[in-house]
Write an enzyme that holds these catalytic residues in place. Sequence first.
Site, mmCIF file in Angstrom:
data_model
loop_
_atom_site.group_PDB
_atom_site.id
_atom_site.type_symbol
_atom_site.label_atom_id
_atom_site.label_comp_id
_atom_site.label_asym_id
_atom_site.label_seq_id
_atom_site.Cartn_x
_atom_site.Cartn_y
_atom_site.Cartn_z
ATOM 1 C CG HIS A 43 46.254 43.901 41.148
ATOM 2 N ND1 HIS A 43 46.996 43.836 42.306
ATOM 3 C CD2 HIS A 43 45.978 45.211 40.935
ATOM 4 C CE1 HIS A 43 47.154 45.063 42.780
ATOM 5 N NE2 HIS A 43 46.551 45.916 41.963
ATOM 6 C CB CYS A 44 48.369 38.130 37.715
ATOM 7 S SG CYS A 44 48.828 39.266 36.383
#
EC number: 2.7.7.5
Length: 146
Positions: A105-106
Amino acid sequence: MAGVNQACIFCEIVRNPTTTRLLHTDEKVIAFQDIKPAAQRHYLVIPKEHIPTVNDLQRRDEDYSLVRHMLSVGQQLLQKDAPQSIHRFGFHQPPFNSVDHLHLHCFALPYVPRWKAIKYKSLGPLGGFIEAETLLEKIRPLLSKV
């Protein structure tokens, strides 16, 4: 661990990327926007090879290099798309992962809506969310060549 899982939604995106707008693709990973974004920008970086979860990673050069590459891709995307935002990178740990295919997840913060931050908290020994840098330390090969 290797290859593609026919029942995996992320493996389907790897096999048939025309169904998803890719933000990045190379020989190891692809990146795309999360379908349920939790932040101003919320991207996922996934390996093309089917690796179920962070628990399948070991203290091996290839696993360490892969996660480091995933993080680098995420950092580059967010630096380009949201350079003024605070960035956060990490993985859900079982049993809190929603898809059994490793995915980073960014985030370009803030979380939207703010309550979504709860989903991305570390729960200590129970798991929850693990920061990418913490995972890298956990899987760093003892006699690293990388």
